[in-house]
Design a protein around this motif. Structure first.
Motif, short mmCIF file in Angstrom:
data_model
loop_
_atom_site.label_atom_id
_atom_site.label_comp_id
_atom_site.label_asym_id
_atom_site.label_seq_id
_atom_site.Cartn_x
_atom_site.Cartn_y
_atom_site.Cartn_z
N ASN A 49 4.65 -2.39 -8.70
CA ASN A 49 5.63 -3.45 -8.43
C ASN A 49 7.05 -2.96 -8.65
OD1 ASN A 49 3.58 -5.41 -7.88
ND2 ASN A 49 3.21 -5.48 -10.10
N ASP A 50 7.21 -2.00 -9.57
CA ASP A 50 8.56 -1.48 -9.81
C ASP A 50 9.14 -0.83 -8.57
OD1 ASP A 50 6.54 0.40 -10.09
OD2 ASP A 50 7.65 1.62 -11.53
N VAL A 51 8.28 -0.17 -7.79
CA VAL A 51 8.76 0.43 -6.53
C VAL A 51 9.19 -0.67 -5.56
CG1 VAL A 51 8.10 1.85 -4.54
CG2 VAL A 51 7.34 2.50 -6.84
N LEU A 52 8.40 -1.74 -5.49
CA LEU A 52 8.75 -2.86 -4.60
C LEU A 52 10.02 -3.55 -5.07
CD1 LEU A 52 5.31 -4.56 -3.88
CD2 LEU A 52 6.61 -3.02 -2.39
N ASP A 53 10.13 -3.77 -6.39
CA ASP A 53 11.30 -4.47 -6.93
C ASP A 53 12.58 -3.69 -6.65
OD1 ASP A 53 9.59 -6.38 -7.86
OD2 ASP A 53 9.62 -5.69 -9.95
N ASN B 16 2.76 -7.34 -3.26
CA ASN B 16 2.56 -7.10 -4.69
C ASN B 16 1.09 -6.87 -5.03
OD1 ASN B 16 5.16 -7.26 -6.19
ND2 ASN B 16 5.31 -9.20 -5.12
N ALA B 17 0.21 -7.65 -4.36
CA ALA B 17 -1.22 -7.47 -4.64
C ALA B 17 -1.66 -6.07 -4.26
CB ALA B 17 -2.02 -8.52 -3.87
N ARG B 18 -1.27 -5.61 -3.07
CA ARG B 18 -1.70 -4.29 -2.61
C ARG B 18 -1.01 -3.16 -3.39
NH1 ARG B 18 -3.56 -3.64 2.76
NH2 ARG B 18 -3.16 -1.41 2.51
N ALA B 19 0.18 -3.45 -3.93
CA ALA B 19 0.89 -2.43 -4.71
C ALA B 19 0.13 -2.10 -5.99
CB ALA B 19 2.30 -2.88 -5.05
N SER B 20 -0.60 -3.10 -6.50
CA SER B 20 -1.55 -2.88 -7.59
C SER B 20 -0.95 -2.11 -8.77
CB SER B 20 -2.74 -2.11 -7.01
OG SER B 20 -3.81 -2.11 -7.92
N GLY C 235 0.83 -1.21 0.00
CA GLY C 235 0.00 0.00 0.00
C GLY C 235 0.86 1.26 0.00
N ALA C 236 1.96 1.22 0.74
CA ALA C 236 2.87 2.37 0.78
C ALA C 236 3.51 2.59 -0.59
CB ALA C 236 3.95 2.15 1.84
N ALA C 237 3.90 1.48 -1.26
CA ALA C 237 4.52 1.58 -2.58
C ALA C 237 3.55 2.21 -3.58
CB ALA C 237 4.96 0.20 -3.06
N ARG C 238 2.29 1.78 -3.51
CA ARG C 238 1.29 2.33 -4.42
C ARG C 238 1.09 3.82 -4.16
NH1 ARG C 238 -4.96 0.20 -5.41
NH2 ARG C 238 -5.53 1.84 -6.88
N ALA C 239 0.97 4.19 -2.89
CA ALA C 239 0.79 5.61 -2.53
C ALA C 239 1.96 6.44 -3.05
CB ALA C 239 0.64 5.74 -1.03
N MET C 240 3.17 5.91 -2.90
CA MET C 240 4.36 6.63 -3.36
C MET C 240 4.31 6.85 -4.87
SD MET C 240 7.30 4.62 -1.19
CE MET C 240 8.65 5.32 -2.15
N LYS C 241 4.06 5.76 -5.60
CA LYS C 241 4.05 5.88 -7.06
C LYS C 241 2.93 6.81 -7.54
CE LYS C 241 4.46 3.32 -11.36
NZ LYS C 241 4.60 2.03 -12.05
N ASN C 242 1.76 6.75 -6.87
CA ASN C 242 0.67 7.68 -7.19
C ASN C 242 1.13 9.13 -7.11
OD1 ASN C 242 -1.91 5.70 -5.60
ND2 ASN C 242 -1.58 5.99 -7.78
N MET C 243 2.01 9.41 -6.15
CA MET C 243 2.41 10.79 -5.90
C MET C 243 3.77 11.12 -6.53
SD MET C 243 -0.16 12.16 -4.34
CE MET C 243 -1.60 11.13 -4.66
N GLY C 244 4.30 10.19 -7.34
CA GLY C 244 5.52 10.47 -8.08
C GLY C 244 6.81 10.17 -7.33
N LEU C 245 6.73 9.44 -6.21
CA LEU C 245 7.94 9.04 -5.48
C LEU C 245 8.28 7.59 -5.81
CD1 LEU C 245 6.96 11.55 -3.83
CD2 LEU C 245 8.12 10.51 -1.87
N SER C 246 9.57 7.25 -5.69
CA SER C 246 9.95 5.90 -6.10
C SER C 246 10.93 5.19 -5.18
CB SER C 246 10.56 5.96 -7.52
OG SER C 246 11.65 6.86 -7.53
N ARG C 247 11.58 5.90 -4.28
CA ARG C 247 12.65 5.26 -3.51
C ARG C 247 12.17 4.80 -2.14
NH1 ARG C 247 17.42 9.22 -3.48
NH2 ARG C 247 18.52 7.48 -2.48
N LEU C 248 12.08 3.48 -2.03
CA LEU C 248 11.56 2.85 -0.80
C LEU C 248 12.67 2.06 -0.10
CD1 LEU C 248 9.14 1.97 1.01
CD2 LEU C 248 8.69 0.15 -0.65
N TYR C 249 12.85 2.32 1.19
CA TYR C 249 13.79 1.58 2.02
C TYR C 249 13.02 0.81 3.07
CZ TYR C 249 17.81 4.14 0.11
OH TYR C 249 18.77 4.65 -0.72
N LEU C 250 13.37 -0.46 3.23
CA LEU C 250 12.70 -1.29 4.23
C LEU C 250 13.74 -1.75 5.25
CD1 LEU C 250 10.65 -3.48 1.70
CD2 LEU C 250 9.86 -1.46 3.00
#
Lengths: 262, 262
Positions: A54-58, A47-51, A20-35
């Motif tokens: 997936n590129d942000v998750l990958d 992946n399902a919630r990223a909808s 869900g966080a990845a999707r929200a980021m991509k919706n708003m034009g952000l891409s760099r996710l650290y876990l």
């Protein structure tokens, strides 16, 4: 510019929230996710919630410690749900966004840090942050879903970014307005309309010229504030012309049963 | 004041999104949820995602049609992801929030309407809205999760509400508004007006039911954004009634020379 703002999720329990966080980021034009030390990642649920994000998750970078996730950052903002015993400079999400944008404009890198679903960030982690960010929720039910909290902060980042772009949303509105034939009427055209309207109201017997009361001024107030376009004015004038024809018995009204409008 | 702003979810597929929306609402101090023909409700998944906002779910009102969900509302704002062919007054989430707050300060009731997960709101549903609200997402990946979209709008509502709490001058505005009899009309009253208007336009021969084109939707847009008061509505309805009488030859038009309105 948005590329220099990263989202850091610390010790997340539910992979759905990562998605869900990845999707929200991509919706708003952000891409760099650290876990930082996620409990379950990679995960089909993420992946399902990223909808589609997936590129942000990958591309997500998984690290063991918060310190590693903050490498290269010049400004760190940590979300904080509760009042802490140690006082810290506190921003709301809007201030967080403008502060972040100002930082990247100066060539810096920014981290927005989110804690665990139930426990948030530890005091030690919060002390690594330059500012704390509090989403102004109802104190009686204050804890947001993790992905929802990410959504609020990245939404504010995008709003601040758009404002910094010379307000392109407003530009589009102007362009759209021009394209869609919503050019506003002039004062003269509006005055001609009021004349036509008054004349018509007299003809149908709704306005008594001997006792006009406040009728026309009320109608002026209504139509004046509506911001009528030239296209709409053509419609309104057309209605008046047809009304006059009907009142003068010049038109050929359609014979349909009247509807009860009570 | 927040009590007079409701969230309406239309035809939601995933109960998890209903739960997420309920949680977001309660976080931001809102409580009135309307569900139009949900696919799966009540649902354990909705309760799980609500995560303590079960009271909002328990009190949710399930109805068959959007019309029922809008009962009593004087301002309807519908989320729209895409550009539509028929232009409509468009707000961003922040403008949506200030507009909503201003409405409830005048004694009105507001509905924030959210469409289906994949298809959004239909054009017919969008035409029932006074304004469309667009969350300024990245055009390359524009579709937000439903609960995330609710979160953004109710967050902005809370920010506007908090800002209003610090402005005691608003109180005077409320009093002044009440004195000026500008209580806004409800959606039902507006719909009755549109019916009456359409009927009248047919009777005077301006609207051909066989070829309606975009006439009614253009008139809905105009009157929808004007923010009509109950007093003004009485005037507009009165004009239509007199127009019908004139078209049916029932009135006694005043005999005055016609003015050249060209």
């Amino acid at each position: 510019m948005l590329h220099n703002i990263r989202v850091v999720l610390v010790n997340t329990s539910h992979p759905g929230n990562i998605g869900g966080a990845a999707r929200a980021m991509k919706n708003m034009g952000l891409s760099r996710l650290y876990l930082v030390d996620p409990e379950d990642f990679p995960s089909g649920e993420a992946n399902a919630r990223a909808s589609g994000a997936n590129d942000v998750l990958d591309a997500a970078i998984v690290v063991d410690t918060l310190e590693e996730a903050l490498t290269g950052c010049s400004l760190v903002l940590g979300t904080s749900a509760r009042d802490r015993r140690i006082p810290w400079p506190l921003l709301d999400p809007r201030e967080c966004a403008t502060t972040s944008l100002a930082q990247v404009e100066q060539g810096g890198e920014v981290a927005l840090v989110f804690g665990r679903e139930y426990a948030g960030l530890t005091n030690e982690e919060l002390q690594r942050c330059h500012y704390h960010v509090h989403i102004p929720s109802d104190p009686a039910f204050g804890s947001l879903n993790l992905a929802a909290a990410v959504q609020v902060l990245v939404y504010e980042v995008r709003m601040a970014w758009l404002a910094a772009q010379n307000q392109p949303t407003k530009m589009n509105k102007v362009e759209a307005t021009a394209m869609l034939n919503t050019q506003p009427v002039t004062v003269e055209e509006l005055e001609l309309y009021y004349e036509h309207l008054e004349q018509t109201l007299v003809e149908i017997g709704f306005l008594d010229p001997a006792k006009p009361r406040h009728l026309m001024s009320r109608l002026r107030r209504l139509y004046g504030r509506a911001g009528i376009s030239k296209l709409e004015m053509n419609i309104l004038r057309g209605i008046l012309t047809e009304t006059q024809k009907a009142a003068r018995g010049e038109s050929h009204p359609r014979t349909i049963p009247p509807i009860d409008n009570a």
